[in-house]
Scaffold this active site. Sequence first.
Site, short mmCIF file in Angstrom:
data_model
loop_
_atom_site.label_atom_id
_atom_site.label_comp_id
_atom_site.label_asym_id
_atom_site.label_seq_id
_atom_site.Cartn_x
_atom_site.Cartn_y
_atom_site.Cartn_z
N LYS A 180 -7.22 22.93 -8.38
CA LYS A 180 -7.62 22.59 -9.76
C LYS A 180 -8.45 21.32 -9.63
O LYS A 180 -7.91 20.22 -9.52
CB LYS A 180 -6.38 22.35 -10.62
CG LYS A 180 -6.55 22.61 -12.10
CD LYS A 180 -7.59 21.78 -12.81
CE LYS A 180 -7.17 20.35 -13.09
NZ LYS A 180 -8.27 19.54 -13.67
N GLU A 255 -2.11 10.56 -3.40
CA GLU A 255 -3.13 9.56 -3.08
C GLU A 255 -3.57 8.97 -4.40
O GLU A 255 -4.30 9.61 -5.16
CB GLU A 255 -4.33 10.23 -2.38
CG GLU A 255 -3.98 10.93 -1.08
CD GLU A 255 -3.75 9.96 0.05
OE1 GLU A 255 -4.04 8.76 -0.11
OE2 GLU A 255 -3.27 10.40 1.10
N CYS A 289 -11.22 4.72 -5.21
CA CYS A 289 -9.82 4.28 -5.13
C CYS A 289 -9.67 3.05 -4.25
O CYS A 289 -8.89 2.16 -4.52
CB CYS A 289 -8.96 5.41 -4.60
SG CYS A 289 -9.57 6.09 -3.06
N GLU A 388 -5.87 -1.94 -11.93
CA GLU A 388 -7.02 -1.17 -11.45
C GLU A 388 -7.95 -0.92 -12.64
O GLU A 388 -7.55 -0.32 -13.63
CB GLU A 388 -6.56 0.18 -10.87
CG GLU A 388 -7.73 0.96 -10.29
CD GLU A 388 -7.35 2.36 -9.80
OE1 GLU A 388 -6.68 3.09 -10.54
OE2 GLU A 388 -7.74 2.69 -8.67
P1 NAD Z 1 -6.32 11.59 -13.18
O1 NAD Z 1 -4.96 11.39 -12.65
O2 NAD Z 1 -6.54 11.44 -14.64
O3 NAD Z 1 -6.87 13.04 -12.81
C1 NAD Z 1 -6.85 13.53 -11.50
C2 NAD Z 1 -6.66 15.03 -11.55
O4 NAD Z 1 -5.38 15.31 -12.09
C3 NAD Z 1 -7.68 15.76 -12.42
O5 NAD Z 1 -8.01 16.99 -11.80
C4 NAD Z 1 -6.91 16.02 -13.70
O6 NAD Z 1 -7.36 17.15 -14.40
C5 NAD Z 1 -5.50 16.25 -13.16
N1 NAD Z 1 -4.44 15.99 -14.13
C6 NAD Z 1 -4.43 15.13 -15.17
N2 NAD Z 1 -3.25 15.20 -15.84
C7 NAD Z 1 -2.49 16.11 -15.19
C8 NAD Z 1 -1.17 16.60 -15.37
N3 NAD Z 1 -0.39 16.18 -16.36
N4 NAD Z 1 -0.71 17.53 -14.50
C9 NAD Z 1 -1.47 17.95 -13.46
N5 NAD Z 1 -2.73 17.54 -13.26
C10 NAD Z 1 -3.23 16.61 -14.11
O7 NAD Z 1 -7.24 10.62 -12.35
P2 NAD Z 1 -8.79 10.41 -12.54
O8 NAD Z 1 -9.00 9.52 -13.72
O9 NAD Z 1 -9.50 11.71 -12.49
O10 NAD Z 1 -9.17 9.66 -11.18
C11 NAD Z 1 -9.13 8.30 -11.08
C12 NAD Z 1 -7.89 7.85 -10.34
O11 NAD Z 1 -7.78 8.51 -9.08
C13 NAD Z 1 -7.92 6.38 -10.01
O12 NAD Z 1 -6.66 5.80 -10.25
C14 NAD Z 1 -8.21 6.36 -8.52
O13 NAD Z 1 -7.81 5.19 -7.87
C15 NAD Z 1 -7.52 7.57 -8.05
N6 NAD Z 1 -8.07 8.04 -6.77
C16 NAD Z 1 -7.31 7.92 -5.65
C17 NAD Z 1 -7.82 8.30 -4.41
C18 NAD Z 1 -7.01 8.14 -3.15
O14 NAD Z 1 -7.31 8.78 -2.16
N7 NAD Z 1 -6.00 7.30 -3.14
C19 NAD Z 1 -9.09 8.83 -4.34
C20 NAD Z 1 -9.84 8.94 -5.50
C21 NAD Z 1 -9.31 8.55 -6.72
#
Ligand code: NAD
Length: 486
Positions: A180, A255, A289, A388
């Site tokens: 997804k 992650e 991230c 963050e």
């Molecule tokens: P997010 O958690 O909002 O979304 C990430 C994914 O999760 C998306 O595909 C979203 O549709 C899905 N999602 C959202 N709510 C969900 C739920 N209740 N159940 C299942 N899936 C759900 O994060 P974002 O805003 O898209 O990304 C930014 C964040 O990601 C930042 O905090 C960043 O630091 C982190 N990030 C971490 C890494 C790493 O490797 N550590 C890499 C990139 C981004």
Amino acid sequence: MRTATLPDHVTGLLIDGNWQPPSGAGWLDVVAPAEGAVFARIAAGTEADVDRAVASARAALSGDWGQLTAVERGRLLGRMVEAVQDHAEELAALEARDTGKPIAQARADLIACARYFEYYAGAADKVHGETIPFLNGHLAATERVPHGVTAHIIPWNYPAQMFPRSVGPALAMGNAVVMKPAEDACLTPLRMADLMIEAGFPAGAINMVTGLGREAGAALSGHPGIDFISFIGSSETGIAIQTAAARNHIGCTLELGGKSAQIVFADADPARLVPTVIAAITQHAGQTCSAGSRLLIERAAMERILPLVAEAFAGVRVVMPGMEGQLGPVINPRQKARVEGYQARAAADGLPVIARGRMSDGLSETGYFVEPQMIGPVPRDNPLAVEEIFGPVLAVIPFEDEADAIALANATPYGLTAGVWTADGARALRVARAMQVGQVFVNCYGAGGGIELPFGGMKKSGHGREKGFEALLEFSTLRTLVIRHD
Ligand code: NAD
């Protein structure tokens, strides 16, 4: 750039080797962040779609995909290296438009993408078990086996890298995948999954269900038919994912976010650190991230090094994706409001802006651009020092000595990466090894790079490791065999 979009046949959901419409009536608009305008649409996958995708993956495990040997799986992944290279310009243009990042960054992401496929293609047949000295008349051995159906949920910031980083090791180990991707930017993963079908991956080995996190994402992470979850995203969503995994008694890697420190001692080499420190916070508008969002600087270096960082920061240019510059817009209006909210709060708190990036001529008025800012000195308890932001905001925080630097660097809830800058080798080692993070760089900073390097967090940055050989272990489990032969 304006023409970058998906080929006509890549539409809807990829289930059982075929593109198909979602079971509900829903479609979601895809907005180009630099334009603020819709340029594509994706299917809003439902619980019923997730059900079909999981069933397709399960069937693949007992079908053609499950019959392949490790070397054959590696060869299929190897075909993706060439496929990505052959389509690199098309994919880079798509990635730049979908995420808003400058085309040069998107091209770099595609190089990394091909490299992920190359790494996991080569590694597929190199994961060995062990034999264990045991009772007389017995042979005891271990073998690594796939989890089964793996669920993959990825964010919008680097979709072209996240896709191979997540599915590469899972497929190498023989799992069948349901992904997804993020609703805000997921077109390159869809195109790459399509290229995988073209490359000969059997039906059901890779399934793609687009849609909203709270619908398709929640349905996938809570599905009783999955065996493991790989999640990359925010710390907040990570809680929902881990809760869903616990309900099904399955494992997951998380992650999550970060608030990574660049620790600069007075004896550091400015020629080396300045461009790296700037890139680490401006790359993809700070929506990384592992962004180096805190500049911890020894008070004794404030006069010599800080002005050099400020001068370079003031040279940073915000651009449209087709232009040359360091960063583009942020992903959506919500993210723009969030970043500007932190900047407004800093101004209200009386924190000085040390340097500002430049907004280029020719930016679209409807794009989600924000002004990069270097702010400091920031008090240690200010939100800028600990939260963050996920935007181009660099918080400058002075420290007194080595012990103070270590305490300060570790004083956030996150623990993803850190950079240490000093000419003193022993101090570099002491500080690096005191960091409560998953990855430390000394006199360099990878900002998430390095396909070979295990990557992941401590504390609120999550658990488990992706990238490198370590990811192959995460995407498999251990079976112990004991054979009596006396
Ligand atoms: P997010 O958690 O909002 O979304 C990430 C994914 O999760 C998306 O595909 C979203 O549709 C899905 N999602 C959202 N709510 C969900 C739920 N209740 N159940 C299942 N899936 C759900 O994060 P974002 O805003 O898209 O990304 C930014 C964040 O990601 C930042 O905090 C960043 O630091 C982190 N990030 C971490 C890494 C790493 O490797 N550590 C890499 C990139 C981004």
